[in-house]
Design an enzyme around this catalytic site. Structure first.
Site, PDB file in Angstrom:
ATOM      1  N   GLU A 106       0.915  -0.533  -5.128  1.00 56.04           N
ATOM      2  CA  GLU A 106      -0.042   0.538  -5.351  1.00 56.04           C
ATOM      3  C   GLU A 106       0.792   1.808  -5.481  1.00 56.04           C
ATOM      4  OE1 GLU A 106      -3.531   3.239  -3.415  1.00 56.04           O
ATOM      5  OE2 GLU A 106      -1.851   2.477  -2.253  1.00 56.04           O
TER       6      GLU A 106
ATOM      7  N   ASP B 155       0.817  -1.204   0.000  1.00 55.83           N
ATOM      8  CA  ASP B 155       0.000   0.000   0.000  1.00 55.83           C
ATOM      9  C   ASP B 155       0.854   1.260   0.000  1.00 55.83           C
ATOM     10  OD1 ASP B 155      -2.671   1.322   0.456  1.00 55.83           O
ATOM     11  OD2 ASP B 155      -1.642   1.990   2.263  1.00 55.83           O
TER      12      ASP B 155
END
Length: 726
Positions: free
Chosen positions: A455, A403
């Site tokens: 990401e 993330d």
């Protein structure tokens, strides 16, 4: 050993004893025993057979006892019998046991190369020197004293101070406690203050909220049944179909009374549904322990602990095993970018900025009110790297989606001038974070069968290129630009789309610069953005038709696929973590038809190599006509390896049926209409070509042959040659 002096006695009872093993336990020759037992009125030393050797002298009124043995010359095994009124109990003295960690642990941690950190730090039920108990290990280099506390010692940090080791390690073997007992660390900080009780950074299980204690978990009891799956896993999935169903476990489906389902309850249902829908993988929003439910797991505290909201580590393992048994890969979002500032967590863990940076210009995320890891500190990078390996190796997760990588790469991420510090070369790149990402990806590749997905929303080069080629070493990267551009195009009224045609085509200019995943994720259906269906313009018929056509475009576009739960059947409301998806919508044929389309798109994507084998290679895509802005039509070929039949895709993004629409094709003969998103079974008008199309010798669109087709409104057609033709 002589009895402790007054200064040492005061240090014991005030919790200021930084080297407890120098005083407590047995010492000297002849030996003497000193114990701290504030709950006992009297203490008797017993030998190994339970026979009394002598009553200890109370040498401090708050419970310090001492007994010398003038007739013994060597250390010996002993136990303690304590008495308080009529209550009598026996216990082993934790300070009679030798170390549980070795010099190699100190060396590897100091070097930042303890790649299986979870095997030594944390809480481990063991038999040590013939006694059952739990071995604790924690890193707190600037602490003056670290103690294990829990119900077993009335949360009194004076009773179980730990042994200081090199490299900032602290360790202790506590007899007679084990799996299920709760604990924390009480730390006397670098500046002499007792800190709020800290959860174990390497805990394997945590108390359910609002509790914040760690729980001794021990080794997994779960017996894995996925041996064949683990042995057959491939690391290189670039030429494989990868279709990911993104799930927030607490809101995918709930039980009676809107109760959250456990890992054990939801696992079989999820596996059955995902297999039926044809997805290859499930991606879970973070399931590492986190204190704040509305963070969805993106502010974790337990980097080694599956969240207790749904059960324990064995329950988590059983869910993973069940998914593997159904042929479903497991991806989990993993968050090494930042951590919350909750006082029981990592923040100022030993009274100093240990895991984070001291300077808020480096160590604080103002967007999320979280702290940033100090990636340049080898022990911190080691802690995170080992966490990644733990999920992949011990809990059999197949991939980690990392993330907020963009926030890690740049020192000025979401910061104004004067709010950040340049790197040692004067630039804005976070060189330590870049080094960490390369290192963790290298270790994962070398030490597991897992893969990583970034990401990452910037143009940072080489995110999914190998480290030895100058890249970051991720296997895939989310294509955020593709997602933003194409959703902006779809949100336009079709009458205006001709002016935004490039939003759909621009992504092909860079589609093969990285190994991309096309993400329609949870981030697109929250915070006022509405549902995926709600983004589509027009009346109800047009909204469903637009979404069907868009998903047809997505599934035939180069790149692996990711779709957030609920979008596959047209969830109408914006997603909320506090409630179940609206499964009752499937009673409506339009929603059921959309779900059927996604199921067939997954089958199509899996069964036709032209749609996946060259997802990451420019040879896998060729425009037929990418410039037909006037008609809002896009047409292209997907190509597999030599011998794989090509696939032709025609997307009509206008609500206009086009009869006798001529499309160039590479091969003459009969072509099969593999999929028509406007089919009646999907809730469409049923317009189409009856399944078969004949390509004749008239060249068109730069192709040697062409066919006249019926192009339904707001629809995607997928064709393939029935024969090789000529």
């Amino acid at each position: 050993m002589t009895r402790p002096d007054d200064q040492t006695l005061e240090a014991i009872v005030r919790g200021r004893l930084s080297d407890p093993f120098a005083t407590l336990g047995m010492h000297g020759s002849p030996p003497a025993i000193t114990v701290f037992a504030p709950d006992a009125g009297a203490v008797t030393v017993l030998d190994g057979d339970g026979e009394p050797l002598g009553v200890m002298e109370r040498i401090h009124p708050e419970g310090v006892f001492h007994l010398p043995f003038s007739k013994k010359r060597k250390p010996f095994a002993y136990r303690l019998q304590c008495r308080a009124g009529d209550h009598v109990w026996e216990k082993d003295d934790p300070f009679r046991f030798g170390p549980v960690l070795g010099e190699m642990d100190e060396y590897l941690l100091a070097e930042g190369r303890h790649e299986e950190l979870w095997t030594r730090l944390g809480a481990h039920p063991v038999t040590h020197e013939g006694c059952k108990g739990t071995a604790f290990g924690v890193w707190a280099p600037n602490a003056r004293r670290v103690s294990v506390v829990g119900h077993f010692n009335a949360w009194d940090g004076r009773r179980h101070p730990m042994r200081r080791r090199g490299g900032g390690l602290w360790e202790l073997f506590v007899p007679a406690i084990g799996a299920g007992d709760i604990y924390k660390y009480e730390i006397l900080g670098a500046y002499g203050d007792v800190l709020p009780l800290k959860a174990d950074p390497v805990a394997f299980r945590m108390e359910p909220a609002p509790g914040t204690a760690s729980i001794i978990a021990g080794a997994l009891d779960h017996v894995w049944r996925d041996t064949d799956w683990m042995a057959s896993k491939r690391r290189d999935l670039r030429d494989q179909p990868v279709s990911i169903y993104e799930v927030h476990l607490g809101s995918w489906r709930r039980g009676d009374g809107d109760n959250i389902l456990s890992y054990a309850e939801v696992g079989p249902m999820l596996a059955e549904y995902v297999r039926d829908m044809g997805f290859t993988h499930v991606e879970f929003l973070p399931l590492s322990e986190h204190p704040y439910t509305p963070s969805w797991g993106y502010q974790p505290i337990g980097m080694y602990a599956p969240t207790s909201r749904f059960g324990g580590p064995d329950d988590f393992a059983a869910m993973v095993d069940h998914l593997h048994g159904a042929g479903i890969g497991v991806i989990m979002d993993w968050v090494p970018a930042h951590f919350p500032s909750d006082e029981h967590g990592l923040a100022r863990f030993d009274g100093t900025a240990l895991y984070e940076h001291q300077d808020p210009r480096q160590g604080f995320h103002k967007d999320w009110n979280t702290l940033i890891y100090n990636f340049g500190r080898s022990e911190v990078s080691n802690f995170l790297r080992s966490s990644a390996l733990y999920w992949l190796r011990e809990l059999h997760v197949d991939a980690l989606r990392v993330d907020a990588v963009a926030s890690m790469l740049y020192l000025d991420y979401s910061r104004d001038a004067g709010e950040w510090l340049p790197n040692r070369e004067g630039g804005r790149e976070n060189l330590e974070a870049i080094g960490f990402l390369r290192d963790v990806n290298t270790q994962i590749a070398d030490r597991s069968h897992g893969i990583t997905i970034a990401e990452e929303s910037t143009a940072f080069p080489g995110v999914s290129r190998p480290v030895d080629q100058g890249g970051l070493g991720f296997d895939f990267k989310w294509n955020m630009g593709w997602m933003h551009d194409t959703l902006q195009y779809m949100a336009e009224d079709p009458v205006n789309r001709r002016w935004h045609h490039d939003k759909m085509t621009f992504g092909l200019h860079y589609a093969f610069s990285e190994n991309f995943v096309l993400p329609i994720s949870h981030d697109e259906v929250v915070h006022g953005k509405g549902s995926l269906l709600g983004k589509m313009p027009g009346d109800d018929w047009q909204r469903f038709a637009n979404l069907r056509a868009y998903l047809g475009w997505m599934w035939t576009h180069p790149g692996k696929k990711l779709l957030f739960m609920g979008s596959e059947f047209g969830q109408s409301r914006e997603w909320s973590h506090d409630r179940s998806l609206d499964w009752h919508l499937l009673e409506d044929p339009r929603h059921a038809g959309l779900q059927a389309l996604v199921r067939d798109l997954n089958r199509l994507y899996r069964d036709h190599p032209a749609l996946h084998a060259r997802d990451c290679a420019p040879e896998g895509f060729r425009w037929i006509d990418g410039g037909d802005a006037a008609n809002n039509v896009f047409s292209y070929l997907r190509l597999g390896a030599e011998g794989d039949p090509p696939v032709a895709v025609i997307c009509n993004m206008a609500p206009v049926l086009r009869d006798d629409f001529r499309i160039g094709l590479p091969l003459s003969g009969r072509w099969t209409e593999l999929l028509n998103s406007d089919a009646a079974d999907y809730g469409g008008t049923g317009s189409g070509n009856g399944g078969l199309i004949m390509a004749d010798g008239q060249g068109w669109h730069g192709q040697p042959v062409s066919a006249s087709i019926t192009l339904p409104p707001l629809a995607t057609l997928v064709l393939t040659p029935e024969t090789r033709g000529s």
